[in-house]
Design an enzyme around this catalytic site. Structure first.
Site: not given
Length: 363
Positions: A338, A340, A248
């Site tokens: 992202h 995660e 990001c």
């Protein structure tokens, strides 16, 4: 009240008062708690496109930071009750406790269409009984996201360590906290990494001095064009030959360190359903996003940079935006999304494993 003069009337939701920020929309149908507590939303008023928000309440386990970071919250139909076995409070209660002003009953479909056509813009939430002209003046006087240096405002003030989840650490990772979500060091720790989380303004000499196996660059808010200090730190890491992985905002910082420019998107990518193509394999992943800026780089071919050859590794299938970079001559790569993915999807979770393998190869 949007800065172009368009206004929407609704009902008070959360704390009472006024709020100002950049109006953006998030397309996730779930995960509002993770959205609210994501530091990347600092100074933004978030419009949820899913109409029904709040039905699972709020709990103490799913926060991605220590507090709610959004400047304001806009929903269509807030749930009247919190109905989930993990719920400890209602969404409205947490918004009021955090002093976050919200508004409900808004035609969020019309608002989202307006932002898609006109672009993300400054806005304000205030009492409908107030003078609309005065509110519009305050909106237009509020700061723009362009040129905003926000990462130091949401970064950790002091370094701390997240222990490896495997007991004995297999790797030491220096993680530059630019507004990092808690799920990121947790994902690295699960792979055996001892994660040293450092403030955004940490210098390159400190990063290199930790003798890490790898350096991680986190997500975060603001304009990457202001991140000169972070860019200089990353260049020191690249000069030292230490593996780098950025996501990001971290993708944009690495891009600038390599010599690429960044620019502001019209309305950005925010949500849990963004399709991204891996240029090397053709594999398509549905990914989680939260960014209003992007990297300007050629989508095809190899670019020569001060750190050797670099190619675009991932591309958005919605609008062709650069979604990742791969360095061919130094151990560094990054993605705009992202991996995660709290709360999901988890199509890109294997990128943490790629970082682990890169550290192992360069140890």
């Amino acid at each position: 009240m949007l800065e172009d003069g368009r206004s929407f009337v609704g009902e008070a939701f959360g704390a009472s008062g006024e709020a100002f920020g950049e109006a953006v929309f998030a397309t996730g149908m779930t995960g509002y708690q993770e959205t609210l507590t994501d530091p990347s939303y600092h100074r933004q008023i978030v419009v949820m496109t899913a109409p029904h928000i709040g039905n699972t309440g709020m709990n103490d386990d799913d926060n991605e930071s220590e507090k709610i970071h959004v400047a304001g919250f806009v929903v269509r139909d807030p749930s009247r009750i919190a109905s989930n076995w993990r719920a400890q409070r209602t969404l409205d209660e947490d918004l009021r406790a955090a002093g976050v002003v919200g508004i409900s009953g808004v035609d969020t479909r019309a608002l989202t269409r307006h932002l898609r056509e006109r672009g993300a813009m400054r806005c304000g939430i205030g009492a409908a009984s107030d003078d609309e002209g005065k509110l519009l003046e305050r909106v237009r006087a509020s700061p723009s996201m362009v040129g905003a240096d926000l990462a130091p405002q949401v970064s950790t003030e002091r370094p701390y360590v997240v222990a490896a989840g495997t007991g004995e650490p297999l790797f030491r990772v220096a993680a530059l906290d630019l507004g990092m979500k808690r799920s990121i060091p947790a994902s690295l720790a699960a792979l055996g990494c001892e994660v040293h989380v450092l403030p955004a303004r940490t210098g390159g000499d400190v990063l290199v001095g930790l003798a890490p196996d790898g350096v991680f660059l986190s997500n975060g808010p603001g304009d990457p064009a202001t991140a000169d200090h972070e860019v200089a730190a990353v260049r020191a890491v690249l000069d030292a030959g230490i593996p780098v992985f950025g996501i990001c905002f971290g993708n944009q910082v690495l891009a600038r360190a390599l010599g690429f420019d960044t620019y502001k998107l019209a309305y950005g990518h925010r949500g849990l359903n963004q399709p991204v193509a891996d240029a090397a394999t053709g594999r398509i992943a549905v990914t989680s996003h939260n960014h209003g800026f992007a990297v300007r780089a050629p989508l095809e071919g190899v670019t020569e940079t001060p750190y050797g050859r670099v190619e675009v590794s991932h591309v958005s299938l919605n609008d062709g935006v650069v979604e990742g970079l791969a360095c061919l001559d130094v151990p560094a790569f990054s993605v705009q999304f992202h991996p995660e993915a709290a709360p999901g999807p988890h199509d890109a979770q294997d990128l943490f494993g790629r970082f682990r393998d890169l550290m192992a190869a360069y140890r």
